[in-house]
Design an enzyme around this catalytic site. Structure first.
Site, PDB file in Angstrom:
ATOM      1  N   CYS A   2       0.865  -1.172   0.000  1.00 47.09           N
ATOM      2  CA  CYS A   2       0.000   0.000   0.000  1.00 47.09           C
ATOM      3  C   CYS A   2       0.902   1.221   0.000  1.00 47.09           C
ATOM      4  O   CYS A   2       2.118   1.105   0.036  1.00 47.09           O
ATOM      5  CB  CYS A   2      -0.832   0.033   1.271  1.00 47.09           C
ATOM      6  SG  CYS A   2      -1.659  -1.516   1.632  1.00 47.09           S
ATOM      7  N   LYS A 576       2.057  -1.694  -8.946  1.00 46.82           N
ATOM      8  CA  LYS A 576       3.347  -1.615  -9.621  1.00 46.82           C
ATOM      9  C   LYS A 576       4.469  -2.200  -8.771  1.00 46.82           C
ATOM     10  O   LYS A 576       5.369  -2.854  -9.277  1.00 46.82           O
ATOM     11  CB  LYS A 576       3.667  -0.162  -9.958  1.00 46.82           C
ATOM     12  CG  LYS A 576       4.978  -0.026 -10.692  1.00 46.82           C
ATOM     13  CD  LYS A 576       4.972   1.120 -11.632  1.00 46.82           C
ATOM     14  CE  LYS A 576       6.143   1.065 -12.591  1.00 46.82           C
ATOM     15  NZ  LYS A 576       5.973   0.024 -13.611  1.00 46.82           N
TER      16      LYS A 576
HETATM   17  C1  G6P Z   1       5.002  -6.263 -10.350  1.00 49.97           C
HETATM   18  C2  G6P Z   1       4.563  -5.525 -11.596  1.00 49.97           C
HETATM   19  C3  G6P Z   1       5.390  -5.997 -12.797  1.00 49.97           C
HETATM   20  C4  G6P Z   1       6.878  -5.851 -12.489  1.00 49.97           C
HETATM   21  C5  G6P Z   1       7.247  -6.640 -11.229  1.00 49.97           C
HETATM   22  C6  G6P Z   1       8.693  -6.445 -10.805  1.00 49.97           C
HETATM   23  O1  G6P Z   1       4.614  -7.595 -10.434  1.00 49.97           O
HETATM   24  O2  G6P Z   1       3.191  -5.732 -11.849  1.00 49.97           O
HETATM   25  O3  G6P Z   1       5.050  -5.222 -13.931  1.00 49.97           O
HETATM   26  O4  G6P Z   1       7.615  -6.291 -13.578  1.00 49.97           O
HETATM   27  O5  G6P Z   1       6.425  -6.194 -10.150  1.00 49.97           O
HETATM   28  O6  G6P Z   1       8.914  -5.142 -10.378  1.00 49.97           O
HETATM   29  P1  G6P Z   1      10.335  -4.507 -10.151  1.00 49.97           P
HETATM   30  O7  G6P Z   1      10.044  -3.129  -9.634  1.00 49.97           O
HETATM   31  O8  G6P Z   1      11.028  -5.348  -9.113  1.00 49.97           O
HETATM   32  O9  G6P Z   1      11.045  -4.526 -11.440  1.00 49.97           O
END
Ligand code: G6P
Length: 581
Positions: A2, A576
């Site tokens: 969050c 995200k």
């Molecule tokens: C989440 C998002 C993905 C992203 C992943 C890794 O699952 O929905 O789009 O690729 O996290 O995030 P990071 O910030 O570690 O690259």
């Protein structure tokens, strides 16, 4: 996972809190709430739903307060309904709390909290009843917070308003929290950008830090270890981020990639040279990432192996399988856009004896502060849930390192590579892209087939179509087709095929197998092939060939989401930055 924010200052802080929390929406967006003090009363206004709707529902823009905390939620414990929205108040309405993280032992704690009225199904609510009990026993706000921090397990960042003390107290252990210092005003937040319009002076809180503040002063201390709390000044221009004339952040971020070369104009290769020394001496290179960062890592491992390194891409949750066989000379190349993904941060403790290189987009993040060498991802701020430009710059970074690994005259070669830049997209295919996105918007399932180093690109393309277009997209290695998946291919099947020039010959046979079973093949390639039913040409980008393919899938998934009426910036059930287990 969050977002939390808090303010205490001389002037009305409601506009700041509302703007700040909107900036944290990428961390979760299923409910929103605010607690604030007005005329010596503590108020909480909250609900399930989108921030803008809830602001309107309570006419929050007309509220006034010099002290408040707010929360945007991504449900973990308890459905996304009114009663589970933060903040939570204690039984006497003296305290309100917002929390980011997971309290793993909350059931046990709840059992020991006698005589309290719990209003939610969340783990977080125990915090405020603990505060109520401990201060009733005579502990000060700080003592009670210390005790809470020592009793909860899991990763957390939380903030209380105490009406009695006329203060905010916030603590961090495992989840991100920054403390902002302004003029007669102090702030806490899950990130820097949400506060950058108000201050550029920050203390990046460490695990175990507790900060208490009112409009007049602040005090910060660490309960786990000795920490020197440095105030860092951040360049606001590098952090500010607006949507401009675009409809969605995802659209903006996709098209930002046309200018990707600009951030590489003055590429400082000294960091890469340091990285090269470490990689060349490595016994084995583990490349680790989650989601898109993992698919980029798979591609990176492939080309690193081509350059002679013993490189292996794994997801962070797989590390436990490898811990026993790790050797000192093993190097970790850790990829994360946010630098906050829980799965990634939680493995760092197992890698104390190993060199760690971080490829990170968000500087000052937990990851960038924990590795030996940081390579900036260079993508600029990314807000939409789906990774777009960060995926591209991650792959680009791997290609730069690869190119340096195979060449000795590093500087010249990289300059040549980057000067020979190309368009990432052929605008003449726009019509076709629209047609294919229309087809995609009508299908529930699609197969994306590819071979060898194209396969990670298929995985990434499938992820994009899943996350923002809600299509059950399956990436299949063409070599694996005949070992089972071919049974799924019928005359109803929609198949996308990624074929880079080096794979054309081998791919041709596999595509024939699909075609002869009636599959409709949309080819993504620099060259047309007789097996394609429809063909979208991608730019011939030489060593950078993955970039136009990655771009195309982003565009297709964005366009498909729009056709289906999905908000691509806030797809359901996602966030995200996943800062929970
Ligand atoms: C989440 C998002 C993905 C992203 C992943 C890794 O699952 O929905 O789009 O690729 O996290 O995030 P990071 O910030 O570690 O690259």
């Amino acid at each position: 996972m969050c977002g939390i924010i808090g303010y205490s200052g001389k002037v009305n802080g409601i506009p700041l809190i509302l703007k700040g929390i909107k900036g944290l929406e990428y961390r979760g967006y299923d409910s929103f709430g605010i607690a604030f003090v007005d005329s010596n009363h503590l108020f909480v206004k909250k609900n399930a739903g989108k921030i803008d709707e809830i602001i309107e529902e309570f006419d929050m823009n007309s509220l006034k307060s010099n002290m408040g905390i707010a929360h945007t939620r991504w449900a973990t414990h308890g459905k996304s309904i009114y009663k589970n929205a933060h903040p939570f108040m204690d039984c006497n309405e003296n305290f309100a709390v917002v929390h980011n993280g997971i309290i793993e032992n909350y059931m046990e704690i709840k059992k020991n909290l006698k005589g309290h009225k719990f209003k939610s199904e969340t783990d977080s609510e125990v915090l405020v009843h603990m505060m109520e009990d401990y201060t009733r026993e005579g502990l000060s706000l700080l003592q009670a917070t210390k005790r809470i921090l020592s009793e909860i397990t899991g990763s957390s960042a939380f903030a209380f308003i105490s009406l009695r003390d006329n203060k905010i107290i916030a603590a961090k252990n495992g989840s991100p929290l920054v403390f902002g210092i302004g003029k007669e005003s102090f702030y806490i937040s899950s990130d820097v950008p949400s506060l950058i319009d108000y201050t550029n002076r920050f203390i990046f809180m460490a695990d175990g830090d507790i900060v208490q503040f009112s409009s007049k002063s602040y005090k910060i201390e660490n309960v786990f270890k000795r920490v020197r709390h440095r105030i860092e000044t951040i360049n606001a221009d590098g952090v500010r981020y607006e949507i401009g004339n675009f409809q969605h952040f995802m659209e903006k971020e996709i098209f930002d990639q046309f200018k990707i070369w600009e951030s590489y104009k003055n590429l400082d290769l000294t960091i890469f040279e340091k990285v090269l020394v470490v990689l060349k001496e490595a016994r084995r290179v583990y490349i680790i990432g989650s989601g898109s960062s993992y698919y980029a890592s798979l591609y990176g491992a492939h080309i690193f192996r081509k350059a002679g390194l013993d490189a292996l891409a794994i997801e962070p949750q797989e590390l436990s399988d490898y811990v026993k066989i790790l050797k000192k000379g093993d190097v970790f190349f850790i990829v994360s856009q946010s630098g906050e993904t829980y799965d990634i941060i939680s493995i760092l403790k197992d890698l104390k004896d190993n060199a760690k290189i971080g490829l990170v987009n968000v500087m000052h993040s937990s990851l960038s502060r924990s590795v030996d060498i940081v390579i900036p991802m260079n993508a600029g701020t990314e807000r939409a849930v789906a990774a777009t430009k960060s995926m591209t710059t991650t792959v680009l970074t791997f290609i730069i390192v690869y190119s340096m690994l195979i060449n000795d005259r590093t500087y010249k070669d990289i300059e040549l590579l980057l000067n020979g830049r190309f368009n990432i997209y052929v605008p003449s295919v726009e019509k076709l892209v629209n047609r294919v996105s229309e087809m995609l918007s009508k299908t529930r399932e699609i197969f994306i087939v590819a071979r060898n180093e194209d396969y990670p690109l298929a995985l990434e393309g499938a992820l994009k179509l899943k996350e923002v277009s809600y299509i059950n997209a399956n990436a299949i290695d063409m070599a694996t087709l005949k070992h089972g998946p071919l049974a799924l291919i019928t005359s109803e099947s929609l198949v996308m095929a990624i074929v880079s020039p080096s794979n054309e010959k081998e791919a041709s046979n596999n595509l024939e197998e699909i075609k002869s079973r009636g599959g409709y093949i949309i080819g993504i390639s620099t060259n047309n092939m007789p097996e394609f039913s429809t063909y979208i040409r991608t730019v011939d980008a030489g060593i950078f060939y993955p970039l136009p393919i990655i771009f195309l899938f982003q565009l297709l998934s964005y366009k498909t989401a729009i056709r289906k009426g999905i908000d691509p910036d806030k797809p359901r059930n996602l966030a995200k930055s996943v800062t929970v287990k």
